[in-house]
Design a protein around this motif. Structure first.
Motif, PDB file in Angstrom:
ATOM      1  N   PHE A 164       0.822  -1.209   0.000  1.00  0.00           N
ATOM      2  CA  PHE A 164       0.000   0.000   0.000  1.00  0.00           C
ATOM      3  C   PHE A 164       0.858   1.262   0.000  1.00  0.00           C
ATOM      4  O   PHE A 164       0.534   2.249  -0.662  1.00  0.00           O
ATOM      5  CB  PHE A 164      -0.932   0.010   1.226  1.00  0.00           C
ATOM      6  CG  PHE A 164      -2.052  -0.973   1.143  1.00  0.00           C
ATOM      7  CD1 PHE A 164      -2.776  -1.112  -0.029  1.00  0.00           C
ATOM      8  CD2 PHE A 164      -2.389  -1.756   2.228  1.00  0.00           C
ATOM      9  CE1 PHE A 164      -3.824  -2.020  -0.113  1.00  0.00           C
ATOM     10  CE2 PHE A 164      -3.441  -2.666   2.156  1.00  0.00           C
ATOM     11  CZ  PHE A 164      -4.157  -2.798   0.979  1.00  0.00           C
ATOM     12  N   LEU A 165       1.952   1.237   0.750  1.00  0.00           N
ATOM     13  CA  LEU A 165       2.832   2.403   0.815  1.00  0.00           C
ATOM     14  C   LEU A 165       3.487   2.666  -0.531  1.00  0.00           C
ATOM     15  O   LEU A 165       3.537   3.809  -1.012  1.00  0.00           O
ATOM     16  CB  LEU A 165       3.899   2.184   1.889  1.00  0.00           C
ATOM     17  CG  LEU A 165       4.854   3.364   2.142  1.00  0.00           C
ATOM     18  CD1 LEU A 165       4.093   4.563   2.672  1.00  0.00           C
ATOM     19  CD2 LEU A 165       5.941   2.960   3.123  1.00  0.00           C
ATOM     20  N   CYS A 166       3.981   1.607  -1.173  1.00  0.00           N
ATOM     21  CA  CYS A 166       4.682   1.774  -2.447  1.00  0.00           C
ATOM     22  C   CYS A 166       3.738   2.150  -3.579  1.00  0.00           C
ATOM     23  O   CYS A 166       4.165   2.728  -4.584  1.00  0.00           O
ATOM     24  CB  CYS A 166       5.424   0.493  -2.806  1.00  0.00           C
ATOM     25  SG  CYS A 166       6.762   0.097  -1.663  1.00  0.00           S
ATOM     26  N   ALA A 167       2.454   1.824  -3.429  1.00  0.00           N
ATOM     27  CA  ALA A 167       1.462   2.186  -4.443  1.00  0.00           C
ATOM     28  C   ALA A 167       0.619   3.361  -3.968  1.00  0.00           C
ATOM     29  O   ALA A 167      -0.566   3.453  -4.283  1.00  0.00           O
ATOM     30  CB  ALA A 167       0.572   0.987  -4.754  1.00  0.00           C
ATOM     31  N   HIS A 168       1.245   4.246  -3.215  1.00  0.00           N
ATOM     32  CA  HIS A 168       0.515   5.402  -2.669  1.00  0.00           C
ATOM     33  C   HIS A 168      -0.027   6.279  -3.803  1.00  0.00           C
ATOM     34  O   HIS A 168       0.642   6.482  -4.821  1.00  0.00           O
ATOM     35  CB  HIS A 168       1.448   6.227  -1.774  1.00  0.00           C
ATOM     36  CG  HIS A 168       0.737   7.201  -0.908  1.00  0.00           C
ATOM     37  ND1 HIS A 168       0.493   8.498  -1.290  1.00  0.00           N
ATOM     38  CD2 HIS A 168       0.175   7.059   0.325  1.00  0.00           C
ATOM     39  CE1 HIS A 168      -0.156   9.123  -0.332  1.00  0.00           C
ATOM     40  NE2 HIS A 168      -0.370   8.275   0.660  1.00  0.00           N
ATOM     41  N   PRO A 169      -1.267   6.785  -3.652  1.00  0.00           N
ATOM     42  CA  PRO A 169      -1.878   7.592  -4.720  1.00  0.00           C
ATOM     43  C   PRO A 169      -1.070   8.820  -5.119  1.00  0.00           C
ATOM     44  O   PRO A 169      -1.231   9.330  -6.229  1.00  0.00           O
ATOM     45  CB  PRO A 169      -3.231   8.001  -4.108  1.00  0.00           C
ATOM     46  CG  PRO A 169      -3.522   6.952  -3.096  1.00  0.00           C
ATOM     47  CD  PRO A 169      -2.199   6.556  -2.533  1.00  0.00           C
ATOM     48  N   SER A 170      -0.187   9.309  -4.241  1.00  0.00           N
ATOM     49  CA  SER A 170       0.601  10.501  -4.568  1.00  0.00           C
ATOM     50  C   SER A 170       1.721  10.207  -5.565  1.00  0.00           C
ATOM     51  O   SER A 170       2.308  11.126  -6.126  1.00  0.00           O
ATOM     52  CB  SER A 170       1.205  11.101  -3.298  1.00  0.00           C
ATOM     53  OG  SER A 170       2.175  10.220  -2.736  1.00  0.00           O
ATOM     54  N   LEU A 171       2.012   8.941  -5.800  1.00  0.00           N
ATOM     55  CA  LEU A 171       3.113   8.571  -6.689  1.00  0.00           C
ATOM     56  C   LEU A 171       2.629   8.370  -8.121  1.00  0.00           C
ATOM     57  O   LEU A 171       1.593   7.739  -8.340  1.00  0.00           O
ATOM     58  CB  LEU A 171       3.764   7.273  -6.209  1.00  0.00           C
ATOM     59  CG  LEU A 171       4.506   7.313  -4.877  1.00  0.00           C
ATOM     60  CD1 LEU A 171       4.978   5.912  -4.498  1.00  0.00           C
ATOM     61  CD2 LEU A 171       5.695   8.258  -4.953  1.00  0.00           C
ATOM     62  N   PRO A 172       3.365   8.859  -9.103  1.00  0.00           N
ATOM     63  CA  PRO A 172       3.047   8.528 -10.495  1.00  0.00           C
ATOM     64  C   PRO A 172       3.277   7.045 -10.729  1.00  0.00           C
ATOM     65  O   PRO A 172       4.070   6.417 -10.016  1.00  0.00           O
ATOM     66  CB  PRO A 172       4.014   9.393 -11.306  1.00  0.00           C
ATOM     67  CG  PRO A 172       5.115   9.748 -10.370  1.00  0.00           C
ATOM     68  CD  PRO A 172       4.530   9.758  -8.994  1.00  0.00           C
ATOM     69  N   PRO A 173       2.601   6.451 -11.715  1.00  0.00           N
ATOM     70  CA  PRO A 173       2.690   4.996 -11.922  1.00  0.00           C
ATOM     71  C   PRO A 173       4.113   4.463 -12.039  1.00  0.00           C
ATOM     72  O   PRO A 173       4.453   3.447 -11.434  1.00  0.00           O
ATOM     73  CB  PRO A 173       1.908   4.790 -13.221  1.00  0.00           C
ATOM     74  CG  PRO A 173       0.939   5.915 -13.267  1.00  0.00           C
ATOM     75  CD  PRO A 173       1.658   7.085 -12.645  1.00  0.00           C
TER      76      PRO A 173
END
Length: 376
Positions: free
Chosen positions: A95-104
């Motif tokens: 969940f942390l690594c796929a945080h919504p604030s990060l671009p794909p």
């Protein structure tokens, strides 16, 4: 090395609970992994050893930064040895690594490093970019999530999308990204009770089962209808179908389950001619209901053509944007099925110009040449 990589999320989680921020913990664990690989004899308790070494690396880094004395005082007392906690932080790290604030792209790279345990060099090689470029991407990603607590709830849909992106990156360098995505998806499906996690795993397995038949000599693209089904991995297909059936039994249908159901119907057909196209159309109807995606509607038009002929398929294309990727290639296929060979050949040429890969460009060009030869 695979055993080491599987321990990475748990070791990062232990360091974070002891007071390290995510970025520093991840760096320390990577350094510990390097030490483990370099060791002549592997330690007996590998996880405990990695935690001890990574914690020392973290403390050394804290002490080296004179401007962070206050933090050093907070973590200076190293915990006594003892049993390693059984808490599994893998799902939280997803969940942390796929945080919504990060671009794909950043989310994918961070997932491969923190959850997958790959080095920056391995990830860079897989993406065919310089190591320095990938290092900057990962560093920026870690800064973005530096203040996100490990126990904050995450978005499973984002995690699944990131894993699907990893799977679709293909194969390159010394890391098989498709195989790595399947490994991570197995972890996630085991940790999560959500049927979509199992649906994504099933989808990956069913697609990966056809890998050996997708390309011919010189990287020539082989369409599904022309693939040698004797090359398909029946063990992966059987596993994918079993995983899918378990997910569907939970009666909470999602887009990955529906996509996997379509892939399973293709895998179940002994020959292309025996494909159950009417049932595939029904599953595409479900996908349209779930996603309302133009790409799904485009693929549904192809299935309609196979099930009922080009008439209804042409009608299905009428509401779609012609600039949609693969639209022209699909339109060419429909014209070919309708017997309009000259129009189909011209459309294949147009589609080839817009192709995003050399293999696709070559395939579409061959299709045009074939029709022009047949139309003489």
């Amino acid at each position: 090395m695979s055993e080491l990589r599987e321990l990475v999320p748990a070791v990062i989680g232990v360091l974070v609970r002891r007071g390290a921020d995510f970025a520093s913990a991840e760096d320390a664990v990577q350094e510990a992994l390097i030490s483990a690989v370099a060791a002549k004899e592997p330690p007996h308790e590998l996880k405990a050893w990695l935690i001890a070494v990574a914690w020392r690396k973290f403390l050394d880094a804290v002490r080296a930064e004179k401007s962070r004395r206050e933090r050093e005082l907070a973590v200076d007392a190293e915990p006594r040895g003892g049993p390693v906690p059984a808490t599994d932080d893998t799902l939280r790290l997803y969940f942390l690594c796929a945080h919504p604030s990060l671009p794909p792209g950043a989310a994918v790279a961070l997932t491969l490093r923190a959850v997958g345990g790959l080095t920056t060099r391995q990830i860079a090689r897989a993406y065919l970019v310089p190591e320095a470029t990938m290092a900057q991407r990962i560093t920026r990603a870690k800064r973005r999530v530096a203040d996100v607590r490990l126990d904050e709830p995450g978005d499973l849909a984002t995690v699944l999308r990131v894993l699907y992106l990893v799977f679709n990156e293909g194969y390159g360098g010394d890391v098989d990204l498709a195989a790595e995505a399947i490994r991570l998806a197995r972890q996630l499906a085991a940790l999560s009770a959500e049927p979509e996690a199992a649906g994504l795993l099933a989808l990956m397995l069913l697609h990966h089962a056809r890998r050996a038949s997708r390309t011919g000599p010189g990287g020539r693209l082989v369409p599904l209808a022309e693939q040698d089904r004797g090359l398909w991995d029946t063990a992966l297909i059987a596993e994918g179908v079993t995983v899918l059936q378990t997910a569907l039994s939970r009666d909470r249908l999602g887009e990955y389950q529906a996509q996997a159901a379509i892939a399973a119907l293709h895998a179940d057909a002994p020959t292309a001619a025996e494909t159950d196209w009417p049932q595939i159309v029904e599953w595409y109807d479900e996908l349209v209901r779930l996603t309302d995606s133009p790409v799904v509607r485009l693929n549904r038009a192809v299935a309609l053509c196979e099930a009922d002929g080009p008439g209804r398929a042409f009608a299905a294309l009428a509401d779609l944007d012609p600039s949609l990727p693969r639209y022209t290639a699909v339109l060419a296929h429909l014209h070919e099925r309708a017997g309009n060979l000259a129009d189909a050949a011209d459309l294949y040429v147009e589609a080839a110009r817009a192709a995003t890969s050399e293999a696709e460009h070559a395939h579409l060009t061959r299709q045009a040449a074939r029709l022009r030869h047949d139309g003489r």
